[in-house]
Every structure is written in structure tokens, then in C-alpha cells.
Design an enzyme around this catalytic site. Structure first.
Site, mmCIF file in Angstrom:
data_model
loop_
_atom_site.group_PDB
_atom_site.id
_atom_site.type_symbol
_atom_site.label_atom_id
_atom_site.label_comp_id
_atom_site.label_asym_id
_atom_site.label_seq_id
_atom_site.Cartn_x
_atom_site.Cartn_y
_atom_site.Cartn_z
ATOM 1 N N ASP A 54 -57.262 78.945 37.090
ATOM 2 C CA ASP A 54 -56.990 80.097 38.040
ATOM 3 C C ASP A 54 -56.491 81.161 37.109
ATOM 4 O O ASP A 54 -55.409 81.353 36.778
ATOM 5 C CB ASP A 54 -55.969 79.823 38.999
ATOM 6 C CG ASP A 54 -55.677 81.030 39.740
ATOM 7 O OD1 ASP A 54 -56.155 82.025 39.722
ATOM 8 O OD2 ASP A 54 -54.627 80.806 40.659
ATOM 9 N N GLU A 132 -44.588 84.800 7.417
ATOM 10 C CA GLU A 132 -43.158 84.295 7.003
ATOM 11 C C GLU A 132 -42.176 84.270 8.283
ATOM 12 O O GLU A 132 -41.432 85.059 8.459
ATOM 13 C CB GLU A 132 -42.414 85.053 6.004
ATOM 14 C CG GLU A 132 -43.360 85.179 4.723
ATOM 15 C CD GLU A 132 -42.626 85.803 3.537
ATOM 16 O OE1 GLU A 132 -41.947 86.606 3.734
ATOM 17 O OE2 GLU A 132 -43.188 85.907 2.433
ATOM 18 N N GLU A 134 -39.233 83.533 11.112
ATOM 19 C CA GLU A 134 -37.970 83.367 10.908
ATOM 20 C C GLU A 134 -37.586 82.766 12.173
ATOM 21 O O GLU A 134 -37.975 83.323 13.088
ATOM 22 C CB GLU A 134 -37.103 84.345 10.240
ATOM 23 C CG GLU A 134 -37.213 84.770 8.767
ATOM 24 C CD GLU A 134 -36.600 86.277 8.361
ATOM 25 O OE1 GLU A 134 -36.632 86.392 7.289
ATOM 26 O OE2 GLU A 134 -36.500 86.985 9.382
ATOM 27 N N GLU A 188 -32.136 80.934 5.537
ATOM 28 C CA GLU A 188 -32.194 82.482 5.318
ATOM 29 C C GLU A 188 -30.861 82.882 5.332
ATOM 30 O O GLU A 188 -29.988 82.152 5.173
ATOM 31 C CB GLU A 188 -33.084 82.924 6.596
ATOM 32 C CG GLU A 188 -34.560 83.412 6.325
ATOM 33 C CD GLU A 188 -34.552 84.617 5.053
ATOM 34 O OE1 GLU A 188 -33.490 85.270 4.839
ATOM 35 O OE2 GLU A 188 -35.596 84.803 4.578
ATOM 36 N N GLU A 195 -36.384 79.902 7.363
ATOM 37 C CA GLU A 195 -37.839 80.327 7.313
ATOM 38 C C GLU A 195 -38.898 79.378 6.691
ATOM 39 O O GLU A 195 -38.360 78.546 5.830
ATOM 40 C CB GLU A 195 -37.896 81.423 6.301
ATOM 41 C CG GLU A 195 -39.214 82.298 6.210
ATOM 42 C CD GLU A 195 -39.093 83.495 5.205
ATOM 43 O OE1 GLU A 195 -38.413 84.459 5.570
ATOM 44 O OE2 GLU A 195 -39.628 83.559 4.170
ATOM 45 N N HIS A 244 -42.476 88.914 8.655
ATOM 46 C CA HIS A 244 -42.964 89.404 7.776
ATOM 47 C C HIS A 244 -44.548 88.923 7.644
ATOM 48 O O HIS A 244 -44.605 87.565 7.321
ATOM 49 C CB HIS A 244 -42.567 89.448 6.276
ATOM 50 C CG HIS A 244 -41.096 89.832 6.308
ATOM 51 N ND1 HIS A 244 -40.335 89.744 5.318
ATOM 52 C CD2 HIS A 244 -40.229 90.531 7.352
ATOM 53 C CE1 HIS A 244 -38.837 90.172 5.574
ATOM 54 N NE2 HIS A 244 -39.208 90.899 7.051
ATOM 55 N N ARG A 317 -37.194 96.926 -0.306
ATOM 56 C CA ARG A 317 -37.321 95.946 0.991
ATOM 57 C C ARG A 317 -36.827 96.690 2.117
ATOM 58 O O ARG A 317 -36.650 96.127 3.184
ATOM 59 C CB ARG A 317 -36.476 94.704 0.653
ATOM 60 C CG ARG A 317 -36.967 93.947 -0.310
ATOM 61 C CD ARG A 317 -36.304 92.645 -0.525
ATOM 62 N NE ARG A 317 -37.123 91.804 -1.541
ATOM 63 C CZ ARG A 317 -38.158 90.817 -1.258
ATOM 64 N NH1 ARG A 317 -38.404 90.530 0.081
ATOM 65 N NH2 ARG A 317 -38.551 90.345 -2.099
ATOM 66 N N GLU A 337 -47.297 93.550 2.704
ATOM 67 C CA GLU A 337 -46.587 92.924 3.203
ATOM 68 C C GLU A 337 -46.019 93.877 4.289
ATOM 69 O O GLU A 337 -45.107 94.688 4.088
ATOM 70 C CB GLU A 337 -45.304 92.433 2.875
ATOM 71 C CG GLU A 337 -44.426 91.683 3.500
ATOM 72 C CD GLU A 337 -42.957 91.160 2.928
ATOM 73 O OE1 GLU A 337 -42.339 90.615 3.376
ATOM 74 O OE2 GLU A 337 -42.661 91.682 1.692
ATOM 75 N N ARG A 339 -43.601 94.461 7.268
ATOM 76 C CA ARG A 339 -42.341 93.854 7.520
ATOM 77 C C ARG A 339 -41.690 94.099 8.994
ATOM 78 O O ARG A 339 -40.702 93.345 9.124
ATOM 79 C CB ARG A 339 -41.346 94.398 6.403
ATOM 80 C CG ARG A 339 -41.595 93.964 4.991
ATOM 81 C CD ARG A 339 -40.700 94.644 3.843
ATOM 82 N NE ARG A 339 -39.343 94.242 4.058
ATOM 83 C CZ ARG A 339 -38.929 93.021 3.764
ATOM 84 N NH1 ARG A 339 -39.733 92.145 3.154
ATOM 85 N NH2 ARG A 339 -37.456 92.840 3.822
#
Length: 448
Positions: A54, A132, A134, A188, A195, A244, A317, A337, A339
Site C-alpha cells: 500500500d 563517515e 558519526e 570521536e 565514527e 562527511h 576544516r 569531502e 562536510r
């Protein structure tokens, strides 16, 4: 009964594995896993003809008067769930949704990703990703008490205080038993935060892996009498949980990384720069998909290693997109990457819209701004303006407004998935904004 060789193989494998039941799975538009369980003796019939369900009962599928749909198992996704045993031995197979006339259902999140992958293939590209994710582990509270964090270890710690080391190991063992290649697992930064990383794969396999990973973590945590959550910001004042996502474009044979250029200072090709520029150009709208909950925007604030500023760099970062350093002889590892995604998102829609944004940059031959290698968290409003650095939306409502204006990402989702997603998320925002929080009581009750 007419089964293909691959279907016959899965049927024989399930019997050899001692499977008693099979979980047939797909996801709704917000990423919740939907499931119908069948006894093993029904599997051959389902492999041949699919199974009806359904659609009106699944968020983002069909309306009540057009509810009949069926799903067809993708036998390549057959896996035994290793924490099940004996008479309850369970395997899972991920399915694709179809309309009653046998056409692939355009609103199926897995189908949304397939469409973008087909678009990339038509351009000569294979989209490869690795995430990655977490998560936090919590101990159960006493009585009605809220759960509390499980340990007091820190980032990368090897310590007797890391009470979750055995839990992470059990998660890794379960994932590898299902054929998922784990690269590493570690504690982490935040208390109770962990992670686990996977080896890169084509984007559809990566999305399937992420969906499997989330319920595997929860199942193993439960076996240890713990709670696991992928909530982006479960605790105020400490780091939140992201997802990430590393990405690159290969040739169709998967042999050559098309992002690599030996002569460039960042070892990025012109193709990679245009792809990067496309994601930066669509970043504010992309936020609605990759950070799709009210709670996501409690994580996306300055000061907790979460990206807020729309820029890119290598050692930075605080940037939205980071370029990991090149290592000689590892040309295939050249990647970028993103983030800002978090684990509350639907991985199929995340990878579909990330790819769509990047391909838009490739088609338009966009060029990114200069990289930012300082911490953007230290910039003033004037600094950001002078450098032309934008900021991600500050709330789910703002992100939805950006998505509404972005024709590229709307087209990538398709009209059905886009409308269903917006309905669900606007409802979520309305529910949130009508709540009266403890903060409001503490702030206003006696002073107004």
C-alpha cells in the site's frame, strides 16, 4: 517458475544460510526504512513476481486513491543479518518500487539516485563515494530519566575508559559479515560519540550501505543494552554528529580517477574544479536535503567543527568542502569531502542531489572561488563579505526556501519526490515552531 540465474543463486544461498525469514526493504522520502517480512518459502514467488504493498501508507509515495504498488527485490543486496539466529534467522533484500503498470516509481528515493547515476554515465562518469557517519551511544536512564552518554573517552583515545570499544568492534564484525568493507572505527571528539568509515564504492552501493549501517548500529547497541542515535545535535554545548561524504568521478570502467591532475597544486583536474564549483553554487539549497531536520541546524553553527561557511580548502576544516592531501602513488584517492551532511538524511537523496549539483557545475564549466586556508570561524561579517563567502541556512525553514528556488535540485529529485519531501519537512517545521520550550520558560516566564 522462471527465475534468472542470479535469483536462483540467492534462493539457494538463503537455504544454505539457514534463513527462515526475509525482510524486503525500501525507504520513504525522509529515509525511514519500510519493511515487509516473508517466510523463506515465499521468496521464490516474490523474486519472480514482486510483492504488492500500500503506497499510500508510505511517506512520499502515492495518494489513497492510487495506493496499489509493488516492489521487486534487488538480489544483489541479499545479506543475512548476523545478529539473528536459529528459528529467527533473517536476511534482508533491498527492493525497488514500481507502479501497477510495471514502470519504475519516480518517487522512490533509490530511483531518484539511479536517475542521476544514469545521467552521469551518459556523460562518461562513474560517481564514487564514501561516508563517515558519526553517532552517539547512550546508557538507559533510571525509570523515566533521559538516557546519559555511555563513556568518557575522547577523540581517537585508546583507554580503559572507552567503554564502547567492544560495541564498535561488534558493529564492525556485523558489517563485515554482511560484506561491507570497514576501513576503521574510533571514538570521536564528544563524550559518547563514535565514527565508523567504509571503503569507497559506487554511489548506489554506498547509499545501500548507509541505510544498512544505521539499523545495524542500533541493533548491536540494543544487544549491549544501549541506545544509538544519529541525531545531529543530541546534546547542546558539545560537538554534533555529521556524515562527511567523500566523492570523486571515475571513468566508466572504474579505473581512472577523473578528479586527478598531476600538474595542479591541489592535484585536482579542471573537471574536479567545475564539480566543486557546482556544489558550492547549490550549497544553500543542498542543505535542505543533506541536513534535513530541525535539529540539523543546531549542529550547523560556528565553533563545533561543523561547516557553516560556503568555501573550500585543504587544511581548513571550517570549510564546506575539504580537499584531502594527495599522497604519491594514490591517484585514485583524489577526492573532495562535503562536510555538511548528517545522519538524519536520506542517503539516496543526499547522493542524488550532491551529484546533480556537481554535474551542473561541470555542464556550465563553473569555476570555484579561491580556496580559504584560514579558519573561517575567525572571520567577521565584513571579512566574509569582502571574500564573497556565503553562509549555509540557519534553520530548516530557510533551507527549504532555498530548495524551492533551486530548479536544478528540484529537477534532480523529480516533481513527485520534491513535493513529498517539502510537504513532510514543512510539516516538521510547523510542529517545531509551535512548541514552547524549556528555554522559553526560563527566559521569559518571570520577566515579561
Amino acid at each position: 517458475m522462471s527465475l534468472s540465474d542470479s535469483q536462483k543463486h540467492v534462493l539457494e544461498q538463503a537455504k544454505a544460510d539457514g534463513v527462515q525469514f526475509v525482510s524486503l526493504q525500501l525507504t520513504d522520502v525522509v529515509g525511514a526504512i519500510k519493511n515487509v517480512t516473508i517466510p523463506l518459502h515465499k521468496l521464490a514467488e516474490v523474486l519472480e513476481s514482486g510483492i504488492w504493498f500500500d503506497g499510500s501508507s508510505i511517506q512520499g509515495f502515492t495518494r489513497i486513491y492510487e495506493s496499489d504498488m509493488f516492489m521487486i527485490p534487488d538480489v544483489n543486496t541479499y545479506r543475512v543479518l548476523p545478529w539473528t539466529e536459529g528459528d529467527h534467522r533473517l536476511a534482508r533484500i533491498i527492493c525497488d518500487a514500481y507502479t501497477p503498470d510495471g514502470e519504475p516509481f519516480e518517487g522512490d528515493p533509490r530511483r531518484v539516485l539511479r536517475r542521476q547515476l544514469q545521467r552521469a554515465e551518459a556523460m562518461g562518469f562513474r560517481y564514487v563515494t564514501s561516508s563517515e557517519p558519526e553517532f552517539f551511544l547512550f546508557r538507559k536512564g533510571d525509570g523515566d530519566a533521559r538516557p546519559v552518554v555511555h563513556d568518557v573517552a575522547g577523540y581517537f583515545d585508546f583507554s580503559p575508559r572507552d567503554l564502547a570499544s567492544e560495541v564498535r568492534q561488534d558493529i564492525i564484525l556485523a558489517l563485515e559479515a554482511m560484506g561491507i568493507e570497514v576501513e576503521r572505527g574510533h571514538h570521536e571528539v564528544a563524550t559518547g560519540q563514535h565514527e565508523i568509515n567504509f571503503r569507497y564504492a559506487d554511489a548506489l552501493t554506498s547509499a545501500d550501505t548507509l541505510m544498512t549501517f544505521k539499523y545495524t548500529v542500533k541493533a548491536i547497541a540494543q544487544a549491549h543494552d544501549l541506545f544509538a542515535t544519529f541525531m545531529p545535535k543530541p546534546i547542546a554545548g558539545i560537538n554534533g554528529s555529521g556524515m562527511h561524504t567523500h566523492q570523486s568521478l571515475f571513468d566508466l570502467q572504474g579505473k581512472q580517477n577523473l578528479f586527478y591532475d598531476a600538474k595542479d597544486s591541489y592535484h585536482l583536474s579542471p573537471l574536479a574544479y567545475s564539480f566543486l564549483a557546482g556544489q558550492l553554487a547549490h550549497a544553500r539549497a543542498l542543505a535542505a536535503i543533506v541536513a534535513p531536520t530541525v535539529n540539523s541546524y543546531k549542529r550547523l553553527v560556528p565553533g563545533y567543527e561543523a561547516p557553516v561557511y560556503i568555501c573550500w580548502g585543504q587544511i581548513n576544516r571550517s570549510a564546506l568542502i575539504r580537499i584531502p592531501r594527495y599522497s604519491p602513488g594514490r591517484e585514485k584517492a583524489t577526492r573532495m569531502e562535503l562536510r555538511c551532511p548528517d545522519g538524519s538524511s536520506n542517503p539516496y537523496l543526499v547522493l542524488a542531489t550532491m551529484l546533480a549539483a556537481g554535474l551542473d557545475g561541470v555542464e556550465k564549466k563553473l569555476q570555484p572561488p579561491a580556496p580559504i586556508e584560514e579558519s573561517a570561524y575567525e572571520f567577521t561579517t565584513e571579512d566574509l563579505s569582502e571574500r564573497g563567502i556565503g553562509v549555509l541556512p540557519g534553520s530548516l525553514a530557510e533551507a527549504l526556501q532555498e530548495l524551492e528556488k533551486d530548479a536544478v535540485l528540484r529537477n534532480a529529485l523529480g516533481e513527485h519526490a520534491y513535493k513529498a519531501f517539502m510537504r513532510a519537512k514543512r510539516r516538521e517545521w510547523d510542529e517545531y515552531r509551535m512548541q514552547v520550550s524549556a528555554w522559553e520558560w526560563n527566559r521569559y516566564f518571570e520577566v515579561v
